[in-house]
Write an enzyme that holds these catalytic residues in place. Structure first.
Site, mmCIF file in Angstrom:
data_model
loop_
_atom_site.group_PDB
_atom_site.id
_atom_site.type_symbol
_atom_site.label_atom_id
_atom_site.label_comp_id
_atom_site.label_asym_id
_atom_site.label_seq_id
_atom_site.Cartn_x
_atom_site.Cartn_y
_atom_site.Cartn_z
ATOM 1 N N CYS A 137 0.833 -1.203 0.000
ATOM 2 C CA CYS A 137 0.000 0.000 0.000
ATOM 3 C C CYS A 137 0.868 1.254 0.000
ATOM 4 O O CYS A 137 1.359 1.674 1.059
ATOM 5 C CB CYS A 137 -0.939 -0.014 1.212
ATOM 6 S SG CYS A 137 -1.998 1.442 1.280
ATOM 7 N N CYS A 140 -0.460 4.127 2.097
ATOM 8 C CA CYS A 140 -0.255 3.985 3.542
ATOM 9 C C CYS A 140 1.210 4.204 3.915
ATOM 10 O O CYS A 140 1.500 4.859 4.911
ATOM 11 C CB CYS A 140 -0.642 2.581 4.024
ATOM 12 S SG CYS A 140 -2.058 1.851 3.232
ATOM 13 N N ASP A 141 2.110 3.615 3.157
ATOM 14 C CA ASP A 141 3.505 3.517 3.609
ATOM 15 C C ASP A 141 4.507 4.343 2.802
ATOM 16 O O ASP A 141 5.673 4.441 3.198
ATOM 17 C CB ASP A 141 3.950 2.040 3.579
ATOM 18 C CG ASP A 141 3.088 1.184 4.498
ATOM 19 O OD1 ASP A 141 2.641 1.716 5.532
ATOM 20 O OD2 ASP A 141 2.860 0.014 4.183
#
Ligand code: NAP
Length: 312
Positions: A137, A140-141
């Site tokens: 992701c 997200c990261d």
């Protein structure tokens, strides 16, 4: 001894969509039951720092956030049951779900929030470095790879979109694709080729993710044409080879799209069966964020409430 649990709102799945549906349904006095499923807490349980879920000035841990959602749902009166649904019958109301425990759950309405799972490469080293350089992701990261050199695996729209997103932080982004042509739409491809931070390695598969105690350090690649093995240094790798929505239990009775996601009415969580609603990643091929899943869970509970009041 097996039991039958009856409720006005039966929720299946314990990610942000399910817990939010439970919170709203409980506060509407609908006494919901949420059946958690095997991977209680959903995809956030395998995430570390979460800093895009509003309400927290500093990053929070994914598992902690899910624990808070569970506690909040229980606090307002939702009943959370640890069980894994193995069969769903939506042929008549009340709808029925059978648990692995043998218990039966009967709901006047049903909210399906079983989520989706990222597809992974399935090589052992991927497990070793998950959360230590390996992610599925970028949204997200990606932020944690500021000024780093990263790779992204895949050739579809997700891989292209995530590669473009990663150029906001990373020093360089290398796309690794198993063929000599991207699957992504042409307009998306154009953006890749025009972006000076992105290069593409064609006809390559990942044999192994290399690393040491500090985390991943590179990739061992195999050329699909020549069989030649090569290695490249990378600080991180994002696997973007698609997602699988968890629709196995209902795909024969509810409408699904060509990617397998549950189809809902426009601006609604209503499925093709009145009284059955779908919320979160199981019905969302576009945003796939915890906050959008939570929002869909809220919508599903409000729609279930409205549905029940019309039935009276
Ligand atoms: P996708 O279109 O199925 O693409 C998956 C990519 O991963 C393909 O290039 C595939 O290679 C590759 N792949 C699959 N398994 C692999 C493996 N084991 N090893 C290496 N590579 C592998 O998935 P997606 O990109 O997640 O998109 C899913 C759907 O969402 C699509 O319909 C897409 O259009 C849509 N989407 C739309 C947008 C947008 O419109 N903005 C954004 C994201 C996603 P091959 O090409 O060789 O099969």
């Amino acid at each position: 001894m097996t039991e039958t649990h009856k409720t006005k709102v039966l929720i299946i799945g314990s990610g942000p969509a399910g817990y939010t549906a439970a919170i709203y349904a409980a506060r509407a006095n609908l006494e919901p039951i949420l059946v958690t499923g095997m991977d209680q807490g959903g995809q956030l349980m395998i995430t570390t720092d979460v800093e895009n879920y509003p309400g927290f000035a500093k990053p929070v841990q994914g598992p902690w956030l899910m624990e808070q959602m569970r506690l909040q749902a229980e606090h307002v009166g939702a009943r959370i049951i640890n069980d894994y649904v193995i069969d769903i019958d939506v042929s008549e109301r009340p709808f029925k779900a059978k648990g692995d425990s043998g218990d039966v759950y009967s709901g006047e309405t049903l909210i399906i929030s079983t989520g989706a799972k990222a597809r992974w490469l399935g090589i052992p080293s991927e497990e070793t470095y998950k959360g230590r350089g390996v992610s599925a992701c970028a949204t997200c990261d990606g932020f944690f790879f500021r000024d780093k050199d990263v790779a992204i695996i895949g050739g579809g729209n997700s891989a292209v979109e995530e590669a473009l997103f990663l150029t906001n932080f990373c020093n360089s982004v290398t796309m690794i694709h198993r063929r000599d042509e991207l699957r992504a739409e042409k307009i998306m491809q154009k953006r890749i080729f025009e972006n000076g931070k992105i290069n593409v390695l064609w006809n390559k598969t990942v044999e192994e993710i290399l690393g040491d105690n500090s985390g991943m350090t590179g990739l061992k690649l195999k050329d699909t044409q020549s069989g030649e093995i090569s290695t490249i240094d990378k600080d991180g790798v994002f696997v973007a080879i698609g997602h699988k929505p968890e629709t196995d239990l209902v795909k024969d009775v509810l409408d699904i799209d060509k990617e397998g996601y549950l189809v809902t009415a426009p601006d609604s969580t209503a499925t093709n069966i009145p009284g059955v609603f779908a919320a979160g990643d199981v019905a969302d091929n576009k945003y796939r964020q915890a906050v959008t899943a939570a929002a869909m869970g809220c919508m599903a509970a409000l729609e279930a409430d409205r549905f029940l009041s019309i039935q009276k």
